[in-house]
Design a protein around this motif. Structure first.
Motif, PDB file in Angstrom:
ATOM      1  N   PHE A 535       0.941  -1.171   0.085  1.00 32.40           N
ATOM      2  CA  PHE A 535       0.087  -0.150  -0.257  1.00 32.40           C
ATOM      3  C   PHE A 535       0.990   1.398   0.062  1.00 32.40           C
ATOM      4  CE2 PHE A 535      -2.401  -3.270   2.293  1.00 32.40           C
ATOM      5  CZ  PHE A 535      -3.461  -3.281   1.302  1.00 32.40           C
ATOM      6  N   ALA A 536       0.394   2.135  -0.942  1.00 33.31           N
ATOM      7  CA  ALA A 536       1.248   3.536  -1.082  1.00 33.31           C
ATOM      8  C   ALA A 536       1.419   4.279  -0.038  1.00 33.31           C
ATOM      9  CB  ALA A 536       0.959   4.096  -2.570  1.00 33.31           C
ATOM     10  N   PHE A 537       0.106   4.221   0.590  1.00 36.76           N
ATOM     11  CA  PHE A 537      -0.252   5.308   1.901  1.00 36.76           C
ATOM     12  C   PHE A 537       0.945   5.280   3.050  1.00 36.76           C
ATOM     13  CE2 PHE A 537      -3.131   1.996   2.996  1.00 36.76           C
ATOM     14  CZ  PHE A 537      -2.783   1.853   4.060  1.00 36.76           C
ATOM     15  N   ILE A 652      -7.021   5.807   2.062  1.00 37.43           N
ATOM     16  CA  ILE A 652      -7.292   4.608   2.631  1.00 37.43           C
ATOM     17  C   ILE A 652      -8.818   4.664   2.944  1.00 37.43           C
ATOM     18  CG2 ILE A 652      -5.072   4.304   4.155  1.00 37.43           C
ATOM     19  CD1 ILE A 652      -6.692   5.185   6.605  1.00 37.43           C
ATOM     20  N   PHE A 653      -9.393   5.610   2.740  1.00 41.63           N
ATOM     21  CA  PHE A 653     -10.837   5.797   3.034  1.00 41.63           C
ATOM     22  C   PHE A 653     -11.604   5.937   1.460  1.00 41.63           C
ATOM     23  CE2 PHE A 653      -9.247   7.849   6.844  1.00 41.63           C
ATOM     24  CZ  PHE A 653      -9.608   6.834   7.760  1.00 41.63           C
ATOM     25  N   SER A 654     -12.720   5.176   1.521  1.00 41.38           N
ATOM     26  CA  SER A 654     -13.848   5.756   0.479  1.00 41.38           C
ATOM     27  C   SER A 654     -14.376   6.614   0.839  1.00 41.38           C
ATOM     28  CB  SER A 654     -14.935   4.428   0.367  1.00 41.38           C
ATOM     29  OG  SER A 654     -14.261   3.236   0.164  1.00 41.38           O
ATOM     30  N   TYR A 655     -14.670   7.266   1.941  1.00 39.06           N
ATOM     31  CA  TYR A 655     -15.203   8.478   2.514  1.00 39.06           C
ATOM     32  C   TYR A 655     -14.842   8.846   3.711  1.00 39.06           C
ATOM     33  CZ  TYR A 655     -19.320   6.041   4.031  1.00 39.06           C
ATOM     34  OH  TYR A 655     -20.275   5.276   4.691  1.00 39.06           O
ATOM     35  N   GLY A 656     -15.089   9.816   3.959  1.00 44.62           N
ATOM     36  CA  GLY A 656     -14.922  10.190   5.424  1.00 44.62           C
ATOM     37  C   GLY A 656     -14.732  11.876   5.736  1.00 44.62           C
ATOM     38  N   LEU A 671     -14.931   5.391   6.103  1.00 46.02           N
ATOM     39  CA  LEU A 671     -14.984   3.773   5.668  1.00 46.02           C
ATOM     40  C   LEU A 671     -13.622   3.295   4.984  1.00 46.02           C
ATOM     41  CD1 LEU A 671     -16.752   1.182   5.176  1.00 46.02           C
ATOM     42  CD2 LEU A 671     -17.603   2.225   2.945  1.00 46.02           C
ATOM     43  N   LEU A 672     -13.082   2.223   5.344  1.00 47.65           N
ATOM     44  CA  LEU A 672     -11.930   1.802   4.713  1.00 47.65           C
ATOM     45  C   LEU A 672     -12.190   1.272   3.417  1.00 47.65           C
ATOM     46  CD1 LEU A 672     -10.310  -0.014   7.585  1.00 47.65           C
ATOM     47  CD2 LEU A 672      -9.374   2.129   6.580  1.00 47.65           C
ATOM     48  N   TYR A 688     -12.870   3.221  10.450  1.00 49.29           N
ATOM     49  CA  TYR A 688     -11.654   3.101  11.134  1.00 49.29           C
ATOM     50  C   TYR A 688     -11.507   4.683  11.515  1.00 49.29           C
ATOM     51  CZ  TYR A 688      -6.835   3.573  11.365  1.00 49.29           C
ATOM     52  OH  TYR A 688      -5.264   3.630  11.701  1.00 49.29           O
ATOM     53  N   ALA A 689     -10.981   5.155  12.497  1.00 50.72           N
ATOM     54  CA  ALA A 689     -10.498   6.572  13.063  1.00 50.72           C
ATOM     55  C   ALA A 689      -9.272   6.440  13.490  1.00 50.72           C
ATOM     56  CB  ALA A 689     -11.741   6.813  14.160  1.00 50.72           C
ATOM     57  N   ASP A 690      -8.369   7.353  12.850  1.00 44.16           N
ATOM     58  CA  ASP A 690      -6.904   7.385  13.169  1.00 44.16           C
ATOM     59  C   ASP A 690      -6.608   8.893  13.792  1.00 44.16           C
ATOM     60  OD1 ASP A 690      -4.250   7.094  13.329  1.00 44.16           O
ATOM     61  OD2 ASP A 690      -3.839   7.997  11.236  1.00 44.16           O
ATOM     62  N   ILE A 691      -6.317   8.833  15.129  1.00 44.60           N
ATOM     63  CA  ILE A 691      -6.465  10.082  15.701  1.00 44.60           C
ATOM     64  C   ILE A 691      -5.004  10.229  16.181  1.00 44.60           C
ATOM     65  CG2 ILE A 691      -6.953  11.138  18.193  1.00 44.60           C
ATOM     66  CD1 ILE A 691      -9.635   9.374  17.664  1.00 44.60           C
ATOM     67  N   ASP A 692      -4.515  11.603  16.154  1.00 42.78           N
ATOM     68  CA  ASP A 692      -3.067  11.946  16.845  1.00 42.78           C
ATOM     69  C   ASP A 692      -3.194  12.140  18.223  1.00 42.78           C
ATOM     70  OD1 ASP A 692      -0.668  13.036  17.295  1.00 42.78           O
ATOM     71  OD2 ASP A 692      -0.516  14.192  15.314  1.00 42.78           O
TER      72      ASP A 692
END
Length: 804
Positions: A535-537, A652-656, A671-672, A688-692
């Motif tokens: 995966f490129a991200f 990584i998300f379809s939308y969000g 949504l992944l 999915y949620a990614d939080i700093d």
């Protein structure tokens, strides 16, 4: 800790009510949590009086019943049918009048009513002692020998004085107050009245024929050990006065010897222990510790394995008691006991505390010993108990008092400066007032100057060893309420504001997520290099590689929590777990420009059903808004400000959505992509949620904004908007809030529709708007103008069609 109001009055003059004493003690630092009335006899003999039988004759319809007339005072003569064989005219008797409730020694309570017995009226009851709960005899009615007038309450005849129990929340530092005398010492200082300890001058040694040798091997654990032998005693039930004293504070009487030891404990704060002298093998008492693992059976019948720090009281062959904590099953006082060895000691609090915790034993004795008892009261307590046992059990002292005290505990010496008293209290106190308070607290002034006092403090005040402690004593007796608030406040220094405790804050968010149904996971920081290659991200060039890796699956440090979390999701999903709500606090690693970087992040995963299917409702799949709601709650709990949101740009998300604070990304939610889930063997949609987490911690504000509740009502208006599919609700909300900043308080979507009726590239949002003016009630004119303005903005900026 329970203190009896009547018991206190045996040592000091108290004219104040129980509640007034409670208030006084609370203001001085002995917090009385509750004051409760206590009845020595249930019901307090209310409605029961002294009466006189005027006439007595046989009942015409029953041979075993008598018809009596009874004078119950105030000119009242009542007929009473009595079944006792010993009733006769001229007797003074105890009468329960109509309306009184009897609480017998056995059985259910009985309310006295006017009745007819075999055709004859009966307006009361002539009572036996068991019928009113003062004894167990039912041989006949009580016949009294008294000159008290008829109608006198029976409570007065039986000297039933109402009592009150003061429940004191004793703080650990006030071991000195863990007794009635301890509380009396404070009352002496607060009321400026002297108190009187019970005299022990009558104590004398009858003979020395039953001396027992005492050896203290561990003087560190037992700084002082005193004892005496008492012989020729009879173990039996305690007299009524002693039982009432113990029962008033919640103790169950056992026998006259044990009850005396408990009485002295709660009177003086000095625990005592009575050993059956016949069971002291070799006439020798040895105070020592035993080998670890030594078995010992305590009074409760449980065998315990001893530790090397358990101080034991032993005879010549075996242990008899865990010192200061709990007695043994074979050495206690029984009805067969004829002589006792009475122990009164001062034990090291550290030893008692360890033993009490190790064996999970909490007793009245250990409560006091582990906080510190008075080493100077052991002999006085022995004499006091010996005199009471002689009075109640007929025992005589048959040995000299043994008192092993190799290194007497010295008083605490403290130098007190008047200027420090005034500085810490915040008020200049008169020197005579200070000295009077100290004297009333048994703190002796050994020398003084114009600027200072040299003090000697008795060792039972284990919490008063420094100048600041003495000043606290002065303040609590002088009265916190007597310190006026000055016009100008000042302090010697200002403490720094405490920094945010990251661990506590993380625990707070963990609790929030758990409350919302999420389970915490902890995954390995080592992961597969293939993830960054696929995966490129995530950049393969930024991998932190393991030089001595054990396998390819553990070859690099993770750059994201996504893959390790999806591994857990897939594992559970493939085992038919349908409700998956997971979160993880974890560290990510990468290298950039030759430097290694670590970042703490928080990841949330949501998939499957919202909840299990039941008869009330069918299962329903989770959606984006379920996760969004959780993240919004999290941000609210962190009290962050200046939050902005926009569509996420992460691949990584379809939308969000992407949340930003001060133009920096703090969270991405969505949504992944199905390709990611498929690669990870995860079926179905995953949100999915990614939080700093590091940046979010820096933005945390512990300050809550508080504002007055609006006085004027809010108004709701709804609109149905037909818009392009690519327009999000967030765009609608931001546009509305920007167009009406003053009156618009919130915007919410409550229905979404897509179908052929409105076109393939269109969707319909039903949106509610909450309007409120904090200074006036909204009028229809103002509301209509506001909604017209919003509709114009939507039509112009979004090409929306307003459905009417």
């Amino acid at each position: 800790m329970k203190i009896s109001y009547n018991w206190l009055k045996q040592y000091i003059q108290v004219d104040e009510s129980a509640q007034e004493i409670a208030n006084l003690l609370t203001r001085s630092g002995l917090e009385v949590e509750h004051v409760e009335g206590v009845e020595s006899i249930k019901g307090g003999l209310q409605g029961i009086v002294i009466g006189e039988v005027l006439t007595c004759k046989k009942h015409p319809e029953a041979d075993k019943l008598s018809l009596t007339t009874v004078d119950i005072g105030n000119g009242s003569v009542v007929p009473i049918v009595c079944g006792a064989s010993n009733v006769a005219a001229g007797q003074k008797v105890v009468v329960a009048t109509v309306g009184a409730t009897l609480y017998p020694s056995e059985g259910e309570p009985l309310k006295i009513k006017k009745a007819k017995i075999r055709g004859e009226v009966s307006e009361g009851m002539i009572c036996a002692e068991d019928e009113i709960g003062i004894g167990t005899s039912h041989a006949g009615i009580m016949v009294l020998h008294t000159d008290l007038p008829n109608g006198t309450p029976a409570a007065k005849y039986f000297n039933l004085e109402p009592d009150y129990v003061l429940e004191i929340g004793l703080t650990p530092n006030r071991a000195d107050a863990a007794s009635h005398i301890g509380v009396v010492r404070d009352l002496k200082a607060l009321l400026h009245r002297e108190y009187q300890l019970p005299s022990v001058e009558a104590f004398h040694v009858h003979q020395t024929s039953a001396s027992i040798e005492v050896i203290v091997e561990n003087t560190e654990a037992a700084p002082r050990y005193s004892g005496v032998t008492i012989s020729n005693l009879t173990v039996q039930e305690s007299p009524e006065w002693l039982k009432k004293r113990l029962q008033s504070i919640g103790l169950t009487p056992i026998n006259n010897v044990v009850d005396v030891t408990n009485f002295v404990l709660h009177e003086l704060g000095q625990p005592l222990h009575a050993f059956d002298a016949a069971k002291i093998t070799g006439n020798k008492v040895v105070v020592k510790t035993l080998s670890p693992g030594t078995p010992f059976v305590t009074l409760d019948g449980q065998e315990r394995k001893l530790h090397d720090t358990d101080l034991m009281i032993c005879n010549a062959e075996e242990p008899m008691c865990i010192a200061g904590v709990f007695g043994g099953i074979n050495s206690g006082v029984t009805t067969e006991t004829k002589a006792i060895f009475l122990e009164s000691a001062c034990f090291n609090p550290v030893y008692i505390r360890k033993t009490s915790q190790q064996h999970s034993l909490k007793t009245d004795a250990s409560f006091r010993f582990e906080r510190g008892t008075d080493p100077n009261i052991t002999v006085y307590a022995l004499k006091r108990a010996a005199l009471l046992i002689g009075e109640l059990a007929g025992g005589v002292v048959t040995s000299e008092i043994i008192d092993i005290y190799p290194q007497p505990v010295a008083n605490f010496e403290v130098n007190l400066l008047y200027k420090n008293v005034n500085r810490l209290i915040g008020k200049v106190l008169d020197k005579d007032t200070i000295k009077s308070i100290l004297s009333n607290l048994d703190i002796h002034i050994t020398s003084e100057t114009d600027a200072a006092l040299q003090l000697s403090i008795p060792p039972y005040r284990v919490d008063v060893q420094r100048e600041a402690d003495v000043i606290e004593e002065i303040l609590r007796i002088y009265g916190y309420d007597n310190i006026e608030i000055p016009d100008r406040l000042h302090a010697d220094y200002l403490a720094e504001f405490p920094s945010v405790d990251k661990n506590k804050l993380q625990y707070k968010i963990t609790a929030l997520l758990s409350d919302n149904g999420y389970y915490e996971i902890i995954t390995n920081s080592l992961t597969k290099a293939i993830y960054t290659e696929k995966f490129a991200f995530v950049a393969a060039g930024q991998n932190v590689e393991i030089l001595n890796k054990l396998s390819e699956d553990l070859g690099v440090m993770r750059q994201t929590l996504l893959f390790s979390g999806l591994e857990v999701m897939a594992y559970n999903s493939n085992r038919r777990q349908k409700e998956l709500k997971l979160f993880e606090f974890g560290t990510t690693y990468y290298k950039t420009e030759g430097k290694y970087v670590e970042k703490n992040r928080l990841a949330l995963f949501l998939a499957g059903d919202k909840q299990a299917e039941s008869w009330q409702q069918k299962s329903k799949s989770v959606n984006f808004h379920d996760l969004l709601s959780t993240v919004q709650k999290l941000l609210q709990r962190m009290h962050v400000k200046n939050i902005e949101s926009k569509d996420t740009e992460l691949a990584i998300f379809s939308y969000g959505l992407c949340y930003k604070i001060n133009n920096r990304e703090v969270a991405n939610i969505g949504l992944l992509q199905p390709s990611i889930c498929k690669f990870m063997d995860m079926k179905g949609q995953v949100f999915y949620a990614d939080i700093d987490w590091d940046y979010l911690l820096k933005q945390y504000s512990g300050n809550l904004e508080v504002k007055e509740v609006p006085k004027y009502p809010e108004v709701r208006r709804d609109l149905s908007l037909v818009i392009d599919k690519n327009i999000s609700f967030q765009t609608i909300r931001q546009l509305a809030m920007a167009s009406e900043r003053r009156l618009l308080k919130s915007v919410n979507v409550f229905d979404v529709y897509e179908g052929e009726n409105i076109g393939k590239e269109k969707k319909s949002y039903s949106v509610s708007f909450i309007l409120q003016d904090e200074n006036a009630t909204l009028t229809d004119v103002v509301i209509d103008k506001t909604m017209q303005r919003l509709m114009q903005v939507f039509e112009k900026e979004l090409s929306a069609v307003i459905r009417k």
